[in-house]
Scaffold this motif. Sequence first.
Motif: not given
Length: 772
Positions: A167, A169, A330, A617, A619-620
């Motif tokens: 991931r 982020q 995250s 969630k 925002d990417p």
Amino acid sequence: MPNQTSPARTPQDLNEAITGGIGDSPLRPDGTLKVRGEYAYSSDLWAEDMLWGATLRSPHPYARINSVDIGRALKHPGVYAVLTHEDVPGENVYGLKVSDTPVLAEDVVRYQGEPVALVAADHPETARRAMEKIVVDYEVFEPVTDPERAAHDETLPKLHPEGNVVRYQPVTTGDPEASADVVVSDVYTMGMQDQAFLGPESGLALPAGDGGVDLFLATQWLHVDQKQTARALGLPVEKVRFTMSGVGGAFGGREDLSMQIHSCMLALHTGKPVKMVYNRQESFYGHVHRHPAKMYYEHGATKDGELVYVKAKMYFDGGAYASKTPVVVSNATSLAVGPYEVPNVKIEGWGLYTNNPPCGAMRGLGAVQPAYAYESQMDKLAKALGMDPVRLRQLNAVAEGSTMATGQVLDYPAPVAELLERLEKLPLPPEKGAEPVDIRGLPGGLSNTTHSEGVVRGVGYSVIVKNVSYAEGVDDYSTARVRLQAIGGAPVAMVHTAAAEVGQGLITVQQQIARSELGVERVNIHPADTNVGDAGSSSASRQTYVTGGAVRNACEAVREVVFDRVARRFGENSADLSLSGGKVVSLATGFVAELVDVLGDSAIEETREYHHLPTYKMDPVTGQSPRVHVQHAFSAHRAVVDIDTDLGLVKVVQLDCAQDVGKAVNPDAVIGQIQGGSAQGLGLAVMEEVQVKDGKIRNPSFTDYLIPTILDMPPMAVDVIERADPNAPYGVRGVGEPPTISATPAIVNAIRNATGLHLTHTPVTPEQICGV
């Protein structure tokens, strides 16, 4: 018969009959047994005619499997089964967030210790000897071990089809190119930490008559284990039944599967009960660890100390499989600036696949690493400004109503500045004087290595933020079933949840809530199993919040039925009724009825769930979200250390903590959680690191992987404050993880304060202090 002529009772009277409710500190029902060594852990389980399971593991971090020959092992006397990936009845893959982990390796092994084959035999030593007869032909590859390279170097092998990035982020707000009067930057690294729980992975699987299997085990999340195991076994979920057994600690290390599928496979294959127990070395290979991290940080501030911007790039080594790496990224990016108001933020976080040991959940998940970096930076910034480090923190502290870097507004108390103020007021230990020195209190004193020469003292502070419960849109909930009935002439409540008691005192908390809500003394806790609805994991400091909320809701539903019965039977107004001391009481009329008479021969049973506020969630691209996290918790530490600068030895003289817990449901347990979390933070600061070289663990034992003992833990003053969260049941706030996070940077800051050294890696070793 009910007494309808008793005088009216006041609300104060209603609290007289029940002890051990919310706000009390009743004794834990498992406490005495554990202290005496009489408590039954999962490794103590036994069944008639049971077999013992063992796991063959890869000696290589990265290799191709050309062939596996099990012939000699099958012929070994006492062996009942030898299984490989070809024997997995269902899907040969599982995973917490990403299904990428093989039950048994097929053509490639991606870390040292990856399971390749299973053996079941009539004795554990027989199983081990048969395991040694399995011949595996490996083609060994050079392992990928640098997570930063894995993030950017396209020439490296792709360890998984999607590449080596689990991931990525970012979090950005304000002006990412903002400038400031004073700028400090550095690169911080954190080693791999082990959960070091005392009870190894273990369990007992029993084949069932319906073609299913029953597993008694130590875990943190019964239902997610059940679902993953059922898929691998090719069975419907209802035929895979899990029951919680005694857990000897967890701290995140039991969130991922270990022996669950393996023991069930062997039991179903042989038709006999199968027990599996890891030894300590296998435990180091068989569970995930804390993610090592490399973090580039830059802070900019005005000359008066107001933060202008924070920039950071963080790399988290997830090892061979994803596990909780997406969540680590995250949490780390959303909390990367700490409990501070910063108008301009540019954060980037990567979670990577490598051929190092798999990393996943550990206490403080994803918040520990950035907290070490940003709190080191705050001390460095204070020094550059010529400012007191506590005043700098208070000047920039968030408060209720503040906006986090993700855009989430804190709609509950955030007493960060107050925690630091309270911490400063706690008394410091006496300075070393002219009186004779007690060498026991010196660094290395118990080994008679130091007699106060070359010893310097330092003081360090830290304050941190940690999310509570699962985040980013996860429907994080718990389920409770409560039954109230008359037994032996007394009302008795039974609480049934699937929530894992992993040593945190959750059984006691459930009893306290039921006593307070139902007004009865006797509350039994049903063994946790998958015959009741999901309770989620005992992690993220969430169980008192969500399972406590579910127990409260179920108790309220039971109480409503009781009041409805009384209202219909005696003509009372249900709105005036209360339960207290095994009686139904009306404050309006003075009516009193014995609860056992109201219940009669019929029990009242209700099942309820508790869902907290929804999350969303990130925002990417920007990392923004109106509510990434359910709740934030805040903790502050002050550490006092003595350092022998000649030998590089550290003695933590005092470690004080101030923490907001929202509501102390069990004050003694809260103090215990803060003390225990602080001990783990101390271990990470000065001793705990899994040494990995070329993908191989070099210290898989408690002989070489050091953890704090009672001799290492200093006196602790703990100041617990209660600022209720209006969104949470009873106002509670997660307790267990925050002190783990704030202890580490406070101790390292104190070491820097004592020595003046530029320390950027934790744990701090004697070699770092001595410059070796």
